[in-house]
Design a protein around this motif. Structure first.
Motif, short mmCIF file in Angstrom:
data_model
loop_
_atom_site.label_atom_id
_atom_site.label_comp_id
_atom_site.label_asym_id
_atom_site.label_seq_id
_atom_site.Cartn_x
_atom_site.Cartn_y
_atom_site.Cartn_z
N GLN A 129 0.83 -1.20 0.00
CA GLN A 129 0.00 0.00 0.00
C GLN A 129 0.87 1.25 0.00
O GLN A 129 0.60 2.21 -0.75
CB GLN A 129 -0.91 0.02 1.23
N ASN A 130 1.92 1.25 0.82
CA ASN A 130 2.81 2.41 0.90
C ASN A 130 3.50 2.70 -0.42
O ASN A 130 3.83 3.85 -0.73
CB ASN A 130 3.85 2.21 2.00
N LYS A 131 3.73 1.65 -1.21
CA LYS A 131 4.40 1.82 -2.49
C LYS A 131 3.42 2.18 -3.62
O LYS A 131 3.81 2.33 -4.77
CB LYS A 131 5.17 0.55 -2.86
N PHE A 189 22.78 -14.90 -15.78
CA PHE A 189 23.65 -14.24 -14.83
C PHE A 189 22.90 -13.73 -13.60
O PHE A 189 23.35 -13.89 -12.47
CB PHE A 189 24.39 -13.08 -15.51
N ASP A 190 21.75 -13.12 -13.85
CA ASP A 190 21.01 -12.52 -12.74
C ASP A 190 19.59 -12.21 -13.19
O ASP A 190 19.30 -12.14 -14.38
CB ASP A 190 21.72 -11.24 -12.29
N ASP A 191 18.70 -12.03 -12.20
CA ASP A 191 17.34 -11.56 -12.45
C ASP A 191 17.21 -10.16 -11.85
O ASP A 191 16.55 -9.97 -10.82
CB ASP A 191 16.30 -12.50 -11.81
N PRO A 192 17.83 -9.18 -12.46
CA PRO A 192 17.82 -7.83 -11.90
C PRO A 192 16.45 -7.18 -12.01
O PRO A 192 15.56 -7.71 -12.68
CB PRO A 192 18.84 -7.09 -12.76
N PRO A 193 16.26 -6.04 -11.38
CA PRO A 193 14.97 -5.34 -11.49
C PRO A 193 14.64 -5.05 -12.95
O PRO A 193 15.52 -4.72 -13.75
CB PRO A 193 15.20 -4.05 -10.70
N ALA A 194 13.37 -5.16 -13.30
CA ALA A 194 12.92 -4.82 -14.65
C ALA A 194 13.29 -3.37 -14.94
O ALA A 194 13.06 -2.48 -14.12
CB ALA A 194 11.42 -5.02 -14.77
N GLY A 195 13.86 -3.15 -16.12
CA GLY A 195 14.34 -1.83 -16.49
C GLY A 195 15.85 -1.73 -16.38
O GLY A 195 16.46 -0.83 -16.95
N GLU A 215 8.09 -9.41 -9.56
CA GLU A 215 8.64 -10.58 -8.85
C GLU A 215 10.10 -10.35 -8.50
O GLU A 215 10.98 -10.59 -9.33
CB GLU A 215 8.50 -11.85 -9.68
N PRO A 216 10.39 -9.88 -7.29
CA PRO A 216 11.80 -9.77 -6.86
C PRO A 216 12.38 -11.18 -6.74
O PRO A 216 11.95 -11.96 -5.91
CB PRO A 216 11.70 -9.09 -5.49
N HIS A 217 13.37 -11.49 -7.57
CA HIS A 217 13.81 -12.87 -7.68
C HIS A 217 15.32 -13.02 -7.60
O HIS A 217 15.84 -14.13 -7.53
CB HIS A 217 13.32 -13.43 -9.02
N SER A 218 16.05 -11.93 -7.61
CA SER A 218 17.51 -11.98 -7.68
C SER A 218 18.14 -12.33 -6.33
O SER A 218 17.68 -11.88 -5.28
CB SER A 218 18.06 -10.64 -8.16
N ARG A 260 19.15 -7.94 -2.73
CA ARG A 260 18.53 -8.27 -1.45
C ARG A 260 18.70 -7.11 -0.48
O ARG A 260 19.48 -6.20 -0.71
CB ARG A 260 19.18 -9.53 -0.85
N GLY A 261 17.98 -7.17 0.64
CA GLY A 261 18.12 -6.15 1.66
C GLY A 261 17.78 -4.76 1.13
O GLY A 261 16.80 -4.58 0.40
N GLU A 262 18.60 -3.79 1.48
CA GLU A 262 18.35 -2.41 1.08
C GLU A 262 18.43 -2.25 -0.44
O GLU A 262 17.65 -1.50 -1.03
CB GLU A 262 19.37 -1.49 1.76
N LEU A 263 19.38 -2.97 -1.06
CA LEU A 263 19.49 -2.90 -2.51
C LEU A 263 18.23 -3.47 -3.17
O LEU A 263 17.75 -2.94 -4.18
CB LEU A 263 20.72 -3.68 -2.99
N GLY A 264 17.70 -4.53 -2.59
CA GLY A 264 16.49 -5.12 -3.13
C GLY A 264 15.31 -4.16 -3.06
O GLY A 264 14.51 -4.07 -4.00
N LYS A 265 15.19 -3.43 -1.96
CA LYS A 265 14.11 -2.45 -1.82
C LYS A 265 14.25 -1.35 -2.86
O LYS A 265 13.25 -0.91 -3.46
CB LYS A 265 14.13 -1.85 -0.42
N LYS A 266 15.48 -0.91 -3.10
CA LYS A 266 15.71 0.11 -4.12
C LYS A 266 15.37 -0.43 -5.51
O LYS A 266 14.86 0.30 -6.36
CB LYS A 266 17.17 0.58 -4.08
N GLY A 267 15.66 -1.72 -5.72
CA GLY A 267 15.35 -2.34 -7.00
C GLY A 267 13.86 -2.39 -7.26
O GLY A 267 13.40 -2.13 -8.37
N VAL A 268 13.08 -2.74 -6.23
CA VAL A 268 11.62 -2.77 -6.37
C VAL A 268 11.10 -1.37 -6.68
O VAL A 268 10.26 -1.18 -7.56
CB VAL A 268 10.95 -3.33 -5.10
N ASP A 269 11.61 -0.38 -5.96
CA ASP A 269 11.18 1.00 -6.20
C ASP A 269 11.52 1.44 -7.62
O ASP A 269 10.73 2.13 -8.28
CB ASP A 269 11.84 1.95 -5.19
#
Length: 258
Positions: free
Chosen positions: A18-20, A200-206, A231-234, A238-247
Motif C-alpha cells: 500500500q505504501n508503495k 547471470f542474474d534476475d535484476p529489477p525490470a528496467g 517478482e523480486p527474484h535476484s 537483497r536487503g536495502e538494494l532489493g528495496k531500491k530495486g523494487v522502487d
C-alpha cells in the motif's frame, strides 16, 4: 493495466504494498498451502485493512498426474485453494502440470486436459478462472506446441506469462506474446540478464535485457488489461538494494502504463 507484487501473508507485506502505491498482491502458495489455508481469515483482514486486493493465487511444482492417472489428493488441494481464492475475492488461480516420462506426449496431454477440465469446471462455479504458468518448473505446459494443443482445446484455460522463462529457455518472448497475449490473464514483471551465454542474474525490470516497451506495446495491441506483478527474484538484489530495486521497477513500469 495495474501494477502489483508477489508477496506472502504477513501484515507488513500488505502495508508495504500500500505504501508503495501498488494495486494488488499476488500470493505464491507452492508447498506452503497448509499455512495459506490456515491463515485465510488473516489474509482477508489484511487485504481489507490496507485496501490491497489479492490479484492471483498460484501453486506450482507439484505432481498432478502419474502413470496411474490424476492424483486425486493433489486435485483436492487445488480445489481447496480455488475455494479460498474465491473467498478472498480473487478470480485467478494459477498452476501447472508435470510431465510423466513413462507416458507418451499424447497421454500426458490427455491427462493434463482432463485435470484442467476439472479445475475449470470447479472454478466456474466460484467465479475463479484457471491459468497455467510458463515456468518449466515441473510443468510441460509452458510454450508451443503444447499451448496450441491444450489451450487450443480448452478455450477457458488462460496463461500466466513471465518473459524471463522464455528468455532463459532461448525462446522469443515477443513472438509468444504476439501469438498468445489474447489468452494472458496475469503477467510477471521480472528482469533477465544473460552474460557469456548463461543466466547471470534476475535484476529489477528496467535494468535488464528485456525489451519492456516492445512487450508492453504487444500487450496493448492484444487488449491485455490485467495485472503486472513484480517478482523480486535476484539473489544479488537483497536487503536495502532489493528495496531500491523494487522502487526502481515500480517507477520504470509506471511510465509504460497508459
Amino acid at each position: 493495466m495495474k501494477l502489483g507484487i508477489i508477496s506472502w501473508i504477513k501484515e507488513e507485506d500488505f502495508k508495504e504494498a500500500q505504501n508503495k502505491g501498488l494495486a494488488f498482491i499476488e500470493l505464491c502458495v507452492n508447498n506452503r498451502h497448509k499455512e495459506f489455508l490456515d491463515h485465510v481469515e488473516s489474509i482477508k483482514a489484511y487485504s481489507e485493512k490496507y485496501h490491497m486486493p489479492i490479484g492471483s493465487v498460484g501453486r506450482w511444482g507439484e505432481d498432478k498426474i502419474t502413470t496411474k492417472g490424476i492424483r486425486e489428493e493433489e486435485l483436492a488441494v487445488d480445489y481447496a485453494l480455488i475455494e479460498k481464492a474465491a473467498y478472498l475475492n480473487c478470480n485467478i488461480y494459477i498452476t501447472g502440470c508435470n510431465y510423466v516420462a513413462d507416458l507418451s506426449y499424447y497421454e500426458n496431454c490427455t491427462l493434463a486436459i482432463q485435470y484442467f477440465e476439472k479445475l475449470i469446471e470447479y472454478g466456474e462455479q466460484l467465479g475463479v478462472k484457471i491459468a497455467t504458468y510458463n515456468c518449466r518448473w515441473n510443468n510441460f505446459i509452458h510454450s508451443d506446441p503444447t499451448w496450441s494443443l491444450i489451450h487450443g482445446y480448452l478455450q477457458d484455460l488462460y496463461i500466466k506469462y513471465d518473459t524471463s522463462h522464455c528468455i532463459y529457455a532461448g525462446g522469443d518472448y515477443l513472438s509468444e506474446a504476439k501469438k498468445w497475449a489474447h489468452r494472458f490473464i496475469h503477467v510477471h514483471i521480472k528482469g533477465a540478464l544473460i552474460v557469456d551465454g548463461e543466466r547471470f542474474d534476475d535484476p529489477p525490470a528496467g535494468l535488464d535485457q528485456t525489451d519492456w516497451p516492445a512487450f508492453m506495446s504487444i500487450l496493448y495491441a492484444k487488449g491485455y488489461n490485467g495485472g503486472l506483478s513484480i517478482e523480486p527474484h535476484s539473489e544479488n538484489w537483497r536487503g536495502e538494494l532489493g528495496k531500491k530495486g523494487v522502487d526502481f521497477t515500480i517507477n520504470y513500469m509506471k511510465k509504460l502504463i497508459l
